[in-house]
Design an enzyme around this catalytic site. Structure first.
Site: not given
Ligand code: SAH
Ligand code: SF4
Length: 353
Positions: A91, A112, A119, A123, A126, A223, A340
């Protein structure tokens, strides 16, 4: 599987065409069809001999992205879902006229883009990491998101952030090839200063990128201002803790002129203690970085939530009082799963049903 013709930089394309016995001027013709005229098929490259078109079509495909879905309105943030040739999804998000978050001028259309399917960095907050890592995007799939977003929106993209799905620095060779294509006059011709790579903190790759001759920008997903907080939510911190990360950022500053950005999501009860704001201010000052505060975007299947607005403002106030350039992004796109990985996750769940 044939290669992606959109993944080739000028020199590679010239090499292929020379092997096929073609004159040198063909390289410019093909690049013009790909990046300027933006054809949808090799057969549409009508100034090439039919035999050459046949040979190219046998060896290559174009782009590798098919538009599946758009969320959002014309005058606001739009999110595009693209299907890849292997059926996976990525995306990208187009943010019109966004405020100057990464040092760019205010009146810019920012896209973006994703750099991987899924991934590996996991994390805890996420959506992109929820299903683990599937594969790297090739350079044409990365740059192709810009082509398609421009086609679908009718707008020129003038600012690019690598903050979609994936960890761009874990796909460094393809990222650098994509950057070459995106910045080249024969390619998308977007200035390197308008590109921001975001990383969760891959120290060796930050050092490699620092030596890259182009003046691209860097954003760090921080973060947490201490190892204690960061260890809990970002497994990557156990490999490269905060002090090592900031050593790499000082090295970055010794090589690059552009100001660094620290991204800090505010998650209630996890990393939003005001003491973190004070430490974050010290960290930011030590590398002359600016800070973007982003109230957490809810992800389906995760229990985190954003702190109240007053608390976000108090956190921001500490940075401002310390003289740190900072924004509190009461962000656009919250309503369309703009964080994301969220749209892709929904589509894969729907496909599986
Ligand atoms: N892997 C890279 C780039 C992609 S993530 C990185 O981590 O920097 C892009 C940004 O989106 C990161 O700052 C990430 O922390 C943030 N993000 C992820 N999930 C989010 C959520 N639920 N709400 C708000 N921001 C989120
Ligand atoms: Fe990966 Fe970035 Fe999401 Fe972490 S925040 S899981 S590194 S995409």
């Amino acid at each position: 599987m044939p290669g992606n013709l959109h993944s080739l930089v000028r020199g590679e394309l010239a090499g292929h065409l020379a092997e096929l016995g073609e004159p040198a001027y063909r390289t410019g013709q093909v690049l013009d069809w790909l990046w300027n005229k933006r054809v949808g098929s090799i057969d549409a490259m009508t100034n090439l001999p039919a035999a050459l078109r046949g040979k190219l079509a046998a060896a290559f495909h174009l782009g590798g992205l098919a538009h599946t879905r758009t969320q959002g309105a014309d005058d606001s943030t739009r999110k595009y879902l693209f299907q890849l040739r292997d059926g996976r999804y990525v995306e990208c998000v187009l943010i019109p006229a966004s405020p100057a978050l990464y040092g760019e001028r205010a009146d810019r259309r920012t896209l973006c883009v994703s750099s991987q399917v899924g991934c590996a960095y996991g994390c805890k907050f996420c959506a992109s990491g929820l299903d683990g890592f599937t594969r790297n995007l090739d350079p044409g799939e990365i740059a192709g998101q810009v082509l398609l977003a421009e086609q679908l929106s009718g707008d020129k993209v003038n600012n690019l952030v690598f903050m979609g799905m994936g960890e761009p620095l874990a796909n460094l060779p393809n990222l650098l090839t994509a950057v070459e294509i995106i910045t080249a006059p024969w390619g998308l011709h977007i200035g390197a200063r308008h590109l921001t790579v975001s990383t969760s903190g891959l120290v060796p790759q930050i050092r490699i990128l620092a030596e890259h001759p182009q003046q691209i920008r860097l954003a760090i997903s921080l973060h947490g201002a201490t190892d204690e907080v960061r260890d809990r939510i970002m497994p990557v911190n156990r490999k490269w803790p905060v002090d090592e990360l900031f050593d790499a950022l000082r090295f970055w500053n010794s090589r690059k002129k552009q100001k660094l950005t620290l991204e800090y999501i505010l998650i209630e009860g996890v990393n939003d203690e005001l003491e973190q704001a004070r430490l974050l201010a010290q960290r930011a000052a030590s590398v002359h970085a600016k800070v973007n505060l982003i109230p957490y975007n809810t992800v389906e299947g995760l229990t985190w939530s954003r702190p109240g607005e007053d608390h976000c403002r108090a956190f921001h106030g500490i940075l401002k009082n310390a003289g740190i350039p900072s924004t509190l992004r009461l962000e656009k796109g919250h309503d369309i799963d703009a964080a994301c990985g969220q749209l892709r996750l929904k589509q894969e769940q729907a496909d599986a049903e």
